[in-house]
Design an enzyme around this catalytic site. Structure first.
Site, PDB file in Angstrom:
ATOM      1  N   LYS A  52       0.835  -1.207   0.000  1.00  0.00           N
ATOM      2  CA  LYS A  52       0.000   0.000   0.000  1.00  0.00           C
ATOM      3  C   LYS A  52       0.874   1.264   0.000  1.00  0.00           C
ATOM      4  O   LYS A  52       0.605   2.218  -0.721  1.00  0.00           O
ATOM      5  CB  LYS A  52      -0.961  -0.026   1.204  1.00  0.00           C
ATOM      6  CG  LYS A  52      -2.057  -1.077   1.034  1.00  0.00           C
ATOM      7  CD  LYS A  52      -2.951  -1.278   2.262  1.00  0.00           C
ATOM      8  CE  LYS A  52      -3.945  -2.408   1.985  1.00  0.00           C
ATOM      9  NZ  LYS A  52      -4.843  -2.708   3.110  1.00  0.00           N
ATOM     10  N   GLN A  96      -4.913  -1.683   9.498  1.00  0.00           N
ATOM     11  CA  GLN A  96      -4.817  -2.958   8.799  1.00  0.00           C
ATOM     12  C   GLN A  96      -5.391  -4.082   9.663  1.00  0.00           C
ATOM     13  O   GLN A  96      -5.121  -4.164  10.864  1.00  0.00           O
ATOM     14  CB  GLN A  96      -3.347  -3.246   8.442  1.00  0.00           C
ATOM     15  CG  GLN A  96      -3.137  -4.478   7.586  1.00  0.00           C
ATOM     16  CD  GLN A  96      -3.719  -4.368   6.175  1.00  0.00           C
ATOM     17  OE1 GLN A  96      -3.858  -3.284   5.623  1.00  0.00           O
ATOM     18  NE2 GLN A  96      -4.067  -5.505   5.597  1.00  0.00           N
ATOM     19  N   ASP A 119     -11.222   3.016   4.102  1.00  0.00           N
ATOM     20  CA  ASP A 119     -11.559   1.590   4.012  1.00  0.00           C
ATOM     21  C   ASP A 119     -13.057   1.402   3.772  1.00  0.00           C
ATOM     22  O   ASP A 119     -13.493   0.303   3.389  1.00  0.00           O
ATOM     23  CB  ASP A 119     -11.210   0.881   5.333  1.00  0.00           C
ATOM     24  CG  ASP A 119      -9.962   0.022   5.235  1.00  0.00           C
ATOM     25  OD1 ASP A 119      -9.621  -0.409   4.117  1.00  0.00           O
ATOM     26  OD2 ASP A 119      -9.343  -0.220   6.291  1.00  0.00           O
TER      27      ASP A 119
HETATM   28  N1  GUN Z   1      -7.036  -6.789   5.711  1.00  0.00           N
HETATM   29  C1  GUN Z   1      -7.393  -7.462   4.591  1.00  0.00           C
HETATM   30  N2  GUN Z   1      -8.059  -6.648   3.731  1.00  0.00           N
HETATM   31  C2  GUN Z   1      -8.123  -5.437   4.323  1.00  0.00           C
HETATM   32  C3  GUN Z   1      -8.673  -4.178   3.929  1.00  0.00           C
HETATM   33  O1  GUN Z   1      -9.277  -4.011   2.852  1.00  0.00           O
HETATM   34  N3  GUN Z   1      -8.510  -3.159   4.831  1.00  0.00           N
HETATM   35  C4  GUN Z   1      -7.883  -3.322   6.019  1.00  0.00           C
HETATM   36  N4  GUN Z   1      -7.800  -2.273   6.823  1.00  0.00           N
HETATM   37  N5  GUN Z   1      -7.364  -4.469   6.410  1.00  0.00           N
HETATM   38  C5  GUN Z   1      -7.475  -5.520   5.565  1.00  0.00           C
END
Ligand code: GUN
Length: 292
Positions: A52, A96, A119
């Site tokens: 990311k 996350q 998110d």
């Molecule tokens: N863990 C797996 N997918 C995601 C996501 O889309 N956002 C977040 N914050 N954690 C994740």
């Protein structure tokens, strides 16, 4: 059979986003700034957060990775979130997942300012999504919809079977596919661990989305000839022939199911890169929103 190449499409989307960043800068604005919070040292999460941050770099965003100890208390994490809510230099942030067991996901989600919730997990944003109002769509469901759209896959009137009802993938993607609009209008069945005779349901599907986290769960006997198959799983399975000691496999038995599907996403290189591209898109929207 056509491969739904999320990797190539994500490169295109990132190009489009970077053009928007240039426009912002030309108008005298600062770059969008995404903050990624990682609690603990869950190995797959480390890979995802690094990806990311790298993607932010590629499109000209500022980014900050905040690493917090696995043992941080919930109240200290909530304080950190309040700091991010208040920081005018932060357009959007994500925590996350998964979080350590002693931290309540719902309390964390509720504490994020909905305007910075890139998110799309906050109930206010989920409510807006259900009502079809402008909001941040959760990145993985948003990425799946974009992948279908940009590959000209008709959804109207189709039977979509979503397997797995997680709050971050299965439930929101089933809502998006059933909504009114050009990327919706499906008849959706949301299957889960209590579903009886899943095979008789999945065999009716024109579009199948599998988001369970079980390697090779969807086998070819469960799929109708010509179905569109979207694999959200990214599972690590032991493989001594690989340098890292594991291979990444999806929730779909790709080798066999690809012989029947009209379209299928690979793992890796399908939904994963799309998720990251849509997180960037949400962050760009957050930056533009904070300017209005
Ligand atoms: N863990 C797996 N997918 C995601 C996501 O889309 N956002 C977040 N914050 N954690 C994740």
């Amino acid at each position: 059979m056509k491969i739904l190449d999320g990797k190539t499409l994500s490169v295109q989307l990132k190009k489009e986003i970077s053009i928007e960043v240039q426009r912002l800068i030309e108008r005298g604005n600062r770059r969008p700034h995404l903050v990624v919070v990682l609690v603990g040292d869950h190995a797959p999460s480390q890979v995802y957060v690094n990806a990311k941050v790298k993607a932010c770099d590629q499109v000209g965003f500022d980014s900050t990775l905040i690493r917090l100890s696995e043992s941080i208390s919930e109240s200290d994490l909530l304080d950190k979130i309040q700091d991010l809510n208040k920081d005018p230099n932060v357009d959007g942030f994500i925590i996350q997942l998964p979080l350590p067991k002693h931290i309540d996901f719902n309390r964390v989600t509720l504490s994020v300012d909905p305007k910075k919730d890139v998110d799309g997990f906050h109930p206010e944003n989920i409510g807006k999504m259900v009502l079809g109002l402008d909001t941040y769509l959760p990145a993985t469901p948003f990425g799946i919809i974009e992948l279908l759209k940009r590959n000209n896959i008709e959804t109207r009137g189709k039977h979509a079977v979503v397997i797995g009802r997680s709050t971050i993938v299965g439930t929101p993607v089933s809502l998006l596919l059933s909504r009114k609009g050009e990327t919706g209008n499906c008849t959706v069945t949301l299957a889960h661990s209590h579903t009886v005779d899943l095979k008789s349901i999945s065999l009716q599907a024109d579009i199948i989305i599998v988001a369970l986290g079980i390697p090779n769960f969807l086998t070819s006997d469960m799929v109708k000839e010509g179905a569109v198959v979207i694999d959200v799983g990214i599972n690590r399975v032991e493989d001594a022939t690989k340098k890292r000691g594991f291979a990444l496999v999806g929730d779909v038995d790709f080798k066999e199911v690809s012989k029947k599907a009209s379209h299928i996403t690979p793992v890796p290189g399908g939904v994963g890169p799309m998720t990251i591209a849509m997180l960037l898109k949400n962050t760009l929207i957050a930056r533009e929103f904070s300017l209005t």
